[in-house]
Enzyme design. Structure first.
Site, PDB file in Angstrom:
ATOM      1  N   TYR A 220      15.283  30.940   6.989  1.00  0.00           N
ATOM      2  CA  TYR A 220      14.115  31.668   7.490  1.00  0.00           C
ATOM      3  C   TYR A 220      14.181  31.823   8.998  1.00  0.00           C
ATOM      4  O   TYR A 220      14.487  30.871   9.717  1.00  0.00           O
ATOM      5  CB  TYR A 220      12.831  30.927   7.124  1.00  0.00           C
TER       6      TYR A 220
ATOM      7  N   LYS B 143       0.844  -1.205   0.000  1.00  0.00           N
ATOM      8  CA  LYS B 143       0.000   0.000   0.000  1.00  0.00           C
ATOM      9  C   LYS B 143       0.871   1.244   0.000  1.00  0.00           C
ATOM     10  O   LYS B 143       2.077   1.163   0.287  1.00  0.00           O
ATOM     11  CB  LYS B 143      -0.916  -0.018   1.234  1.00  0.00           C
TER      12      LYS B 143
END
Ligand SMILES: *Cc1c(COP(=O)(O)O)cnc(C)c1O
Length: 393
Positions: free
Chosen positions: A272, A47
């Site tokens: 940042y 999956k």
């Protein structure tokens, strides 16, 4: 092949950031799980695009390595396997929206049911003698019928020409915490369900309970088959079972190349928020991979490291969407284009150099307070997957 030769070939992906999937490692891991779980079969859980490793190449590899079937979460994941020509049994692990069942029926995908509505939806989707497995909730409390509903639901399955019982299964909540008492309680409840069915003269078909941790740590959970996911990819299900994972080999490595190099001075700040200040003059390498690729932003404040020039170097400044920066040290001889390893790598060392430990998904997970599963599933589609090794032909 050396890391650099690999990188050079893969630079053709158009980006200086990519993942390499070692299918031979996946095949090796199937062998480890098969030997551990025998005589139980191994059904490979592919999956979520095989936990980010590429569902189709992984499925082909595990089947060639002796897995007996495949498990997925969604009907569309099963359809993807069938579209690639994979004909092995595929089980969808939970009840699915009714409008997806036409595809499940058309492609002969074993379907999970856990309610009367789920059983009836298959008739509405045109099923005839379609294999279904009944999911029993023995304590995970996610999806599944109650143990006391099993007999009634199995009788409903037997009554309907649309479906036939292919198996009965459950799922363990704490299999990776070996001594946790709830695993034994869940397995007791499951055994009682199976006893009731057999006492009623019903063959439950394929019986299964184990995920990777169950397969490795709980012999009682193995039954006819084990549903192995994370261990196939060489990642431990949890720290409590790491001693049982020593033979597994990680299959995914995450690579990049240095995109920019500069000197910085003591006191300079970076990225940042300017949250990192350099204590010394040093050299900084920029790496063109970021949180949009699945390198979590918090890996800076949790002291994440990447491997540049065979050495571990700290990430400096917050990881940005597309790029991150590393302190490669004041004397580093690092140039644009040099290989960077974010997951994997490492070296044994020699007389001149210290050994470098590989960076594992489990290490990121520990830093970030999560599990290795989330790390590999989080590597985004923007990162090309290059598969090496695997079955020939
Ligand atoms: C995802 C999943 C698995 C695989 O679990 P791993 O811990 O990755 O081995 C097995 N069974 C079910 C029902 C699942 O949802």
């Amino acid at each position: 092949m050396t890391a650099d030769a690999t990188s050079l070939r893969n630079a053709g992906s158009g980006r200086w950031a990519w993942a390499e999937i070692d299918l031979d490692a996946v095949a090796h891991n199937v062998g480890v799980i098969r030997r551990t779980a025998a005589p139980a079969e191994v059904w490979a859980v592919v999956k979520a695009d095989a936990y980010g490793h590429g569902a189709v190449p992984v499925a082909r590899t595990v089947l060639a390595a002796g897995a007996s079937g495949l498990c997925v979460a969604l009907v569309q994941e099963a359809v993807e396997l069938r579209a690639a020509g994979i004909e092995a049994p595929v089980l969808v692990l939970s009840e699915q929206p009714p409008d997806t069942l036409v595809d499940a029926v058309r492609h002969g995908v074993i379907t999970t049911v856990a309610s009367l509505a789920g059983i009836d939806a298959l008739a509405a989707a045109g099923a005839h003698d379609h294999p279904v497995q009944l999911k029993v909730d023995t304590g995970m409390r996610r999806m599944g019928c109650r143990p006391d509903e099993v007999l009634t639901l199995v009788r409903e399955i037997e009554r309907r020409p649309s479906v036939r019982l292919d198996g009965v299964f459950t799922h363990l909540a704490v299999a990776d915490e070996i001594a946790h008492p709830v695993t034994a309680e869940q397995l007791d409840r499951f055994d009682a369900v199976l006893d009731d069915l057999r006492a009623a003269g019903i063959d439950p078909g394929r019986v299964h309970a184990a995920n990777s941790a169950g397969a490795l740590a709980h012999p009682r959970a193995r039954h006819h088959l084990v549903r192995a996911g994370v261990a196939l990819y060489g990642i431990e299900p949890g720290p409590g079972v790491s001693h049982l994972c020593a033979e597994l080999r990680p299959a995914l490595t995450l690579h990049a190349r240095v995109s920019f190099v500069k000197r910085v001075a003591a006191g300079d700040r970076i990225s940042y928020g300017l949250r990192h200040a350099f204590a010394h003059d040093t050299v900084v390498a920029t790496v063109p991979i970021g949180y949009a690729d699945g390198v979590p932003r918090r890996l800076f404040e949790t002291r994440g490291e990447v491997i540049v020039g065979g050495r571990r170097c700290p990430i400096v400044g917050v990881v940005t969407m597309d790029q991150l920066m590393v302190d490669v040290g004041p004397d580093a001889d690092v140039a644009v284009g040099d290989p960077v390893v974010l997951l994997g790598g490492g070296s044994a060392g020699d007389v001149a150099t210290e050994p470098t430990a590989p960076v594992r998904a489990e290490e990121w997970a520990e830093r970030l307070g999560t599990i290795g599963y989330e790390i590999v599933c989080g590597i985004s589609r923007r990162v090309a997957r290059h598969h090496v090794g695997g079955p020939v032909g």
